[in-house]
Design a protein around this motif. Structure first.
Motif, short mmCIF file in Angstrom:
data_model
loop_
_atom_site.label_atom_id
_atom_site.label_comp_id
_atom_site.label_asym_id
_atom_site.label_seq_id
_atom_site.Cartn_x
_atom_site.Cartn_y
_atom_site.Cartn_z
N ASN A 186 -0.21 -9.11 0.84
CA ASN A 186 -1.55 -9.18 0.27
C ASN A 186 -1.77 -8.30 -0.94
OD1 ASN A 186 -2.87 -11.05 2.19
ND2 ASN A 186 -2.43 -9.41 3.66
N TYR A 187 -0.75 -7.63 -1.45
CA TYR A 187 -0.96 -6.81 -2.64
C TYR A 187 -1.13 -7.68 -3.88
CZ TYR A 187 0.14 -2.69 0.06
OH TYR A 187 0.12 -1.68 1.00
N HIS A 188 -0.66 -8.95 -3.79
CA HIS A 188 -0.88 -9.83 -4.94
C HIS A 188 -2.35 -10.07 -5.18
CE1 HIS A 188 -0.87 -12.45 -1.40
NE2 HIS A 188 -1.63 -13.27 -2.09
N ARG A 189 -3.16 -9.92 -4.14
CA ARG A 189 -4.61 -10.08 -4.30
C ARG A 189 -5.21 -8.95 -5.12
NH1 ARG A 189 -7.93 -13.09 -1.28
NH2 ARG A 189 -7.00 -14.68 0.04
N TRP A 190 -4.55 -7.80 -5.08
CA TRP A 190 -5.11 -6.64 -5.77
C TRP A 190 -5.09 -6.84 -7.28
CZ3 TRP A 190 -3.18 -1.63 -2.93
CH2 TRP A 190 -3.47 -1.77 -1.57
N VAL A 202 -7.08 4.38 11.52
CA VAL A 202 -5.78 4.73 12.08
C VAL A 202 -4.79 3.59 11.85
CG1 VAL A 202 -4.53 5.14 14.24
CG2 VAL A 202 -6.69 6.32 13.81
N THR A 203 -5.23 2.35 12.07
CA THR A 203 -4.36 1.19 11.90
C THR A 203 -3.90 1.05 10.45
OG1 THR A 203 -5.44 0.06 13.75
CG2 THR A 203 -4.21 -1.30 12.21
N ILE A 204 -4.81 1.27 9.51
CA ILE A 204 -4.45 1.20 8.08
C ILE A 204 -3.42 2.26 7.74
CG2 ILE A 204 -5.33 1.50 5.73
CD1 ILE A 204 -8.03 0.35 6.80
N SER A 205 -3.63 3.48 8.21
CA SER A 205 -2.71 4.56 7.91
C SER A 205 -1.32 4.30 8.50
CB SER A 205 -3.26 5.90 8.43
OG SER A 205 -2.39 6.97 8.16
N GLN A 206 -1.27 3.69 9.66
CA GLN A 206 0.00 3.47 10.33
C GLN A 206 0.73 2.22 9.84
OE1 GLN A 206 -1.19 3.43 14.46
NE2 GLN A 206 -0.84 5.63 14.69
N PHE A 207 -0.02 1.13 9.60
CA PHE A 207 0.60 -0.17 9.35
C PHE A 207 0.17 -0.81 8.03
CE2 PHE A 207 -0.01 0.25 14.03
CZ PHE A 207 1.31 0.55 14.33
N ASP A 218 -9.51 -7.34 1.15
CA ASP A 218 -9.91 -7.32 -0.25
C ASP A 218 -10.64 -6.03 -0.60
OD1 ASP A 218 -8.82 -9.84 -0.57
OD2 ASP A 218 -10.73 -10.90 -0.38
N ALA A 219 -11.47 -5.56 0.33
CA ALA A 219 -12.20 -4.30 0.09
C ALA A 219 -11.24 -3.13 -0.01
CB ALA A 219 -13.21 -4.07 1.21
N ILE A 220 -10.23 -3.11 0.83
CA ILE A 220 -9.23 -2.04 0.78
C ILE A 220 -8.46 -2.09 -0.53
CG2 ILE A 220 -7.12 -1.17 1.86
CD1 ILE A 220 -8.28 -2.36 4.53
N GLY A 221 -8.09 -3.31 -0.95
CA GLY A 221 -7.40 -3.45 -2.23
C GLY A 221 -8.23 -2.96 -3.40
N THR A 242 -5.72 8.78 -7.60
CA THR A 242 -4.39 8.66 -7.01
C THR A 242 -3.42 8.10 -8.04
OG1 THR A 242 -3.09 7.75 -5.18
CG2 THR A 242 -4.78 6.33 -6.12
N THR A 243 -2.18 8.53 -7.94
CA THR A 243 -1.09 7.93 -8.71
C THR A 243 -0.03 7.37 -7.76
OG1 THR A 243 0.06 10.06 -8.84
CG2 THR A 243 -1.45 9.50 -10.64
N ALA A 244 -0.37 7.31 -6.46
CA ALA A 244 0.59 6.89 -5.45
C ALA A 244 0.77 5.38 -5.47
CB ALA A 244 0.11 7.33 -4.07
N ASP A 245 1.91 4.92 -4.97
CA ASP A 245 2.12 3.49 -4.77
C ASP A 245 1.24 3.02 -3.62
OD1 ASP A 245 3.88 3.27 -2.10
OD2 ASP A 245 4.53 5.02 -3.26
N PRO A 246 1.01 1.70 -3.49
CA PRO A 246 0.09 1.21 -2.46
C PRO A 246 0.47 1.64 -1.04
CG PRO A 246 0.52 -0.53 -4.05
CD PRO A 246 1.44 0.60 -4.40
N GLY A 247 1.75 1.62 -0.70
CA GLY A 247 2.14 2.00 0.65
C GLY A 247 1.82 3.44 0.97
N THR A 248 2.13 4.34 0.03
CA THR A 248 1.83 5.75 0.24
C THR A 248 0.32 5.98 0.28
OG1 THR A 248 3.88 6.37 -0.89
CG2 THR A 248 2.18 8.07 -0.68
N TYR A 249 -0.38 5.31 -0.61
CA TYR A 249 -1.85 5.42 -0.65
C TYR A 249 -2.45 5.06 0.70
CZ TYR A 249 -6.64 4.02 -2.02
OH TYR A 249 -8.00 3.87 -2.13
#
Length: 521
Positions: free
Chosen positions: A3-7, A321-326, A338-341, A353-360
């Motif tokens: 789903n990062y393509h939506r971002w 918690v789920t977002i941070s873990q998975f 979409d809101a998270i993106g 932030t300058t982090a990549d999406p996974g780290t973010y």
């Protein structure tokens, strides 16, 4: 991660939205806001004498905040190499046998499987309880340390405070280790010899709650179900609300629901602080396993639980918690994805932030629509520092109490239970926050903070002068009770599992000490 393509589709509009911002937001670690906790070092007692340790603290990594709730690090803070991540965990089974052992015997081990099932909402059958002993000791006052100006004067004043003795009359300044004898083992009994006057042991034979790197929401649900099945007479489970992404929030009550005194312990209000839900679940299992056989300072636990019921809300922010873990894969709602993106695009454009999406996403604190729940309570909310848009961290929302998770915690506290104390688990810093401007239970909160500092072996006591938090809302409300925040761990969140052994040793009996303290009031 999906789903990062939506971002990318959101990026153009988001960049335009922030183009009017003349000054980019700095990383959260450099802000003076968030919960605006003022990190003035106020030790409750000599850490060396009590066996405690200093504080290792946060560092900003990859352009994103990795620090604690306080905005200025306490003395003794050192940098870390940032968080580590481990594998997923799920599925613990019980065969009905339970054994407990002296502190120091490691328990747990990673298991596999998929969590399933929901805890029931049935009421517990309250067991018959022995009569409580008359008299609970003398009360010794604790000086209130409040920072209104000269920090050095406040610190000097705190060193003279009477932090060692609370309502029970026990000298807590010695720390919990003072009540244990050296472990001794025989060939016939591999359990350690019981403590002199504390007989509450870790669950080491077939524990339900396993120690794992990522203690997930689904695993918690399964473990609550299994604990309820095994200890049905001692435990009541209620659903108190539902998160934005449809996850139930649970209030697990141990003891007599009709008791005259109740304690609330909650954690996991920030997504990336997910070692604390595991801590609280293991505290619950220990309390249940020792319920009918254990004793605390020579008082049977069953007697204590007849007088004081303890509520555990181990995961206040299950979506976070789920977002941070998975990451994005853990969220079911496309609207929330979409809101998270959008949060990521906005935070990147604003320089947060300058982090990549996974780290973010691994460092996500907020709920699923980017609201920091511990800034969303109606406690000096209008003065709370906040980002101007939803974010992984630091956005207080459009108004106080807007989020379903916030509302659930307010409704629980406003229910019919006779609350006497509240403990909030956060991470990081090995510190305790206890105060807020206008605190209606200042002296009592100070006393509870001093007790918890001693019990944990030296967590530093700091005032918090921000607002918007659950602790703040309770202390400023119409029914205030002593309320403290315990910040566990010494490195950036999400913490590696290597931090957990120390966290467990420091916090395994906080609930029992809190019960004793409440009984003596």
């Amino acid at each position: 991660m999906k789903n990062y393509h939506r971002w990318a589709a959101l990026a153009g509009a988001a960049m335009l939205a922030v183009s009017s911002v003349t000054t980019a937001w700095a990383d959260e670690s450099s802000q003076t806001g968030a919960t605006a906790d003022t990190a003035i070092q106020v030790p409750a007692f000599d850490l060396e004498q009590s066996g405690g340790t200093g504080v290792s603290g946060p560092t900003a990594a990859d352009g994103i905040n990795s620090g604690a709730e306080q905005t200025t690090a306490p003395q003794g803070v050192v940098s870390s190499d940032g968080p580590q991540q481990g594998g997923d965990s799920s599925g613990a089974q019980a065969d009905g046998s339970t054994a407990v052992s002296e502190p120091g015997d490691a328990s747990g081990g990673q298991t596999s499987g998929t969590a399933a099932g929901q805890p029931g909402d049935s009421s517990a059958q309250t067991p018959s309880q022995p009569t409580a002993p008359s008299g609970t000791g003398t009360t010794s006052s604790s000086r209130v340390i409040r920072v209104n100006g000269d920090a050095s004067a406040a610190a000097a004043s705190s060193q003279n405070s009477s932090a060692g003795t609370a309502s029970s009359g026990i000298d807590y300044s010695l720390g919990p280790g003072a009540f244990y004898q050296q472990p001794q083992q025989t060939q016939d009994d591999q359990q350690s010899v019981p403590a002199e006057n504390i007989q509450i042991f870790d669950v080491t034979n077939n524990p339900i709650v396993q120690t794992v790197e990522k203690y997930s929401y689904d695993q918690m649900v399964q473990d609550i179900t299994l604990l309820k099945q095994r200890y049905s007479n001692y435990m009541q489970v209620n659903t108190i609300g539902t998160s934005l992404d449809g996850r139930a929030m649970y209030d697990c009550i141990i003891g007599n629901p009709a008791a005259s005194k109740h304690i609330l312990i909650q954690g996991g209000i920030h997504g990336r602080e997910y070692l604390n839900p595991m801590l609280m679940m293991q505290q619950m299992e220990m309390a249940l396993a020792n319920y009918s056989t254990g004793s605390f300072h020579d008082v049977p636990l069953s007697t204590m639980f007849s007088q004081v019921a303890v509520h555990f809300v181990p995961m206040t922010n299950p979506d976070g918690v789920t977002i941070s873990q998975f990451g994005m894969d853990g969220i079911r709602s496309q609207q929330l994805k979409d809101a998270i993106g959008t949060c990521y695009v906005m935070d990147t454009a604003a320089g947060r932030t300058t982090a990549d999406p996974g780290t973010y996403l691994s460092r996500w604190k907020a709920n699923a629509q980017g609201v920091d729940l511990n800034l969303n309570f109606d406690a000096l909310w209008s003065d709370v520092y906040s980002t101007e848009f939803p974010s992984y961290s630091g956005y207080k929302g459009t108004a106080p109490g807007t989020e379903p998770e916030t509302q659930a915690m307010m409704n629980l506290y406003n229910s019919q239970y006779p609350w006497k104390a509240v403990i909030h688990y956060h991470s990081m810093g090995d510190v305790i926050y206890w105060d807020i401007l206008g605190n209606k239970v200042q002296a009592e909160s100070s006393e509870l903070a001093n007790l918890m500092s001693a019990v944990t072996g030296g967590y530093r006591i700091l005032p918090s002068e921000g607002g918007g938090g659950y602790k703040d809302w309770i202390q400023l409300g119409s029914n205030p009770v002593p309320s403290v925040t315990l910040e566990t761990g010494t490195v950036a969140c999400p913490m590696p599992l290597s931090e957990y052994e120390t966290i467990w040793t420091q916090n395994r009996l906080t609930w029992a000490y809190a019960m004793e303290w409440v009984m003596g009031r």
